[in-house]
Design an enzyme around this catalytic site. Structure first.
Site, PDB file in Angstrom:
ATOM      1  N   SER A 105       3.323  -1.924  10.532  1.00 40.89           N
ATOM      2  CA  SER A 105       4.750  -2.031  10.760  1.00 40.89           C
ATOM      3  C   SER A 105       5.570  -3.284  10.491  1.00 40.89           C
ATOM      4  O   SER A 105       6.404  -3.464  11.309  1.00 40.89           O
ATOM      5  CB  SER A 105       5.030  -1.222  12.067  1.00 40.89           C
ATOM      6  OG  SER A 105       4.625   0.046  12.404  1.00 40.89           O
ATOM      7  N   GLU A 162      -5.179  -4.706  10.735  1.00 46.00           N
ATOM      8  CA  GLU A 162      -4.477  -3.819  10.862  1.00 46.00           C
ATOM      9  C   GLU A 162      -4.753  -2.948  12.192  1.00 46.00           C
ATOM     10  O   GLU A 162      -5.691  -2.261  12.170  1.00 46.00           O
ATOM     11  CB  GLU A 162      -4.355  -2.792   9.787  1.00 46.00           C
ATOM     12  CG  GLU A 162      -4.164  -3.486   8.391  1.00 46.00           C
ATOM     13  CD  GLU A 162      -3.598  -2.416   7.541  1.00 46.00           C
ATOM     14  OE1 GLU A 162      -2.414  -2.744   6.930  1.00 46.00           O
ATOM     15  OE2 GLU A 162      -4.330  -1.517   7.033  1.00 46.00           O
ATOM     16  N   ASN A 201       0.885  -1.043  -0.031  1.00 48.26           N
ATOM     17  CA  ASN A 201      -0.035  -0.104   0.114  1.00 48.26           C
ATOM     18  C   ASN A 201       0.880   1.243  -0.075  1.00 48.26           C
ATOM     19  O   ASN A 201       1.357   1.548   0.843  1.00 48.26           O
ATOM     20  CB  ASN A 201      -0.852  -0.180   1.408  1.00 48.26           C
ATOM     21  CG  ASN A 201      -1.659   1.306   1.650  1.00 48.26           C
ATOM     22  OD1 ASN A 201      -1.822   2.131   0.404  1.00 48.26           O
ATOM     23  ND2 ASN A 201      -2.082   1.284   2.620  1.00 48.26           N
TER      24      ASN A 201
HETATM   25  C1  PEP Z   1      -0.772   0.124   5.937  1.00 48.62           C
HETATM   26  O1  PEP Z   1      -0.875   1.453   5.673  1.00 48.62           O
HETATM   27  O2  PEP Z   1      -1.753  -0.667   5.717  1.00 48.62           O
HETATM   28  C2  PEP Z   1       0.245  -0.295   6.727  1.00 48.62           C
HETATM   29  C3  PEP Z   1       0.300  -1.525   7.340  1.00 48.62           C
HETATM   30  O3  PEP Z   1       1.136   0.732   7.035  1.00 48.62           O
HETATM   31  P1  PEP Z   1       2.737   0.500   7.715  1.00 48.62           P
HETATM   32  O4  PEP Z   1       3.317  -0.939   7.119  1.00 48.62           O
HETATM   33  O5  PEP Z   1       3.642   1.559   7.283  1.00 48.62           O
HETATM   34  O6  PEP Z   1       2.436   0.212   9.308  1.00 48.62           O
END
Ligand code: PEP
Length: 265
Positions: free
Chosen positions: A222, A177, A23
């Site tokens: 993350s 998430e 993403n």
């Molecule tokens: C996301 O935006 O779906 C995400 C998981 O971001 P990050 O990996 O930067 O935490």
């Protein structure tokens, strides 16, 4: 049509293949797409797991040309809950499909928090996506406040039930998430994530028992090359949705390698 993520092995065991989705959010450009395409042109990982990139919408056609030919799928970051009409600035699910998309993210926490997208809107988006032949990637997750208040299960089930109205569970990906782990450098522990993934699969099983064994449930928050292996080795974690680390071709490729494990359903 419905594309089944599960495969039968020689022993007729049903296994789920992994999926890793980038993403890019409001980042990236045609140069970064080219660097991805060059890397994956040399790589065979996309023959073993699903790999997809969700760039900003204006780069979808470029992504289609560069990536679909080498087996890397393309996805949108959002779609309209409307099919067509006077909705300035919106992009329909069918338009994404016409641009070469296979997937579309729906209900990312940034859409929910920054653009006031409600659970009710998600249901329309999921339906539009499936009607256009896309696989929606429904993003759900609790805030830290909700987790600390003991509301985790209730929040997850509420997000699932309000978004999954008249949904075909055979053509759906769910991304768990936790909001507190997105872009913060704080990852859920593998055990914390596994608990919620199991909860999600059990919830799907109450609606569609067969689909529940096949549905890919991704973890996001993350994920980096150095924590991916442990997360992806959990029984109900079938890959990841990757934000920050997906802007670095090498790091994203390493995360894809870590996802090359099959799960018995
Ligand atoms: C996301 O935006 O779906 C995400 C998981 O971001 P990050 O990996 O930067 O935490």
């Amino acid at each position: 049509g419905t594309i089944c993520a599960a495969q039968r092995t020689g022993q007729e065991r049903l296994v789920r293949t992994s999926l890793v989705i980038a993403n890019w959010k409001l980042n990236g450009d045609a140069e970064l797409l080219k660097s991805f395409a060059e890397h994956f042109h040399q790589s065979e990982i996309q023959q073993h797991i699903g790999v997809a990139i969700c760039p900003p919408a204006v780069y979808l056609k470029t992504a289609d040309v560069l990536l679909n030919a080498i087996g890397v799928k393309v996805g949108g970051q959002n779609c309209s809950e409307f099919e067509q009409g006077a909705y300035t600035g919106e992009i329909s699910a069918q338009m994404l499909a016409d641009s070469g998309c296979r997937y579309v993210l729906i209900g990312h926490s940034e859409r929910r928090a920054l653009f006031a997208e409600s659970d009710a809107v998600m249901a329309g988006k999921v339906q539009q996506a499936q009607a256009a032949g896309l696989t929606p990637v429904l993003c759900i997750g609790e805030t830290l406040e909700q987790r600390e208040a003991g509301e985790l299960e209730q929040v997850i089930e509420q997000q699932l039930s309000s978004a999954c109205k008249e949904v075909d569970f055979e053509n759906l990906v769910i991304a768990y998430e936790p909001v507190w782990a997105i872009g913060t450098g704080k990852t859920a522990t593998p055990a914390q994530a596994q608990d919620v993934h199991r909860l999600i699969r059990n919830w799907v099983a109450t609606k569609a028992p067969e689909a529940a064994q096949k549905i890919q449930i991704l973890y996001g928050g993350s994920v980096k090359a150095d924590n991916a292996t442990e997360l992806f080795s959990q029984a109900d974690i079938d890959g990841g949705l990757i934000g920050g680390a997906s802007l670095d071709t090498e790091q994203f490729a390493a995360i894809c390698q870590a996802a090359n494990v099959k799960k018995d359903s």
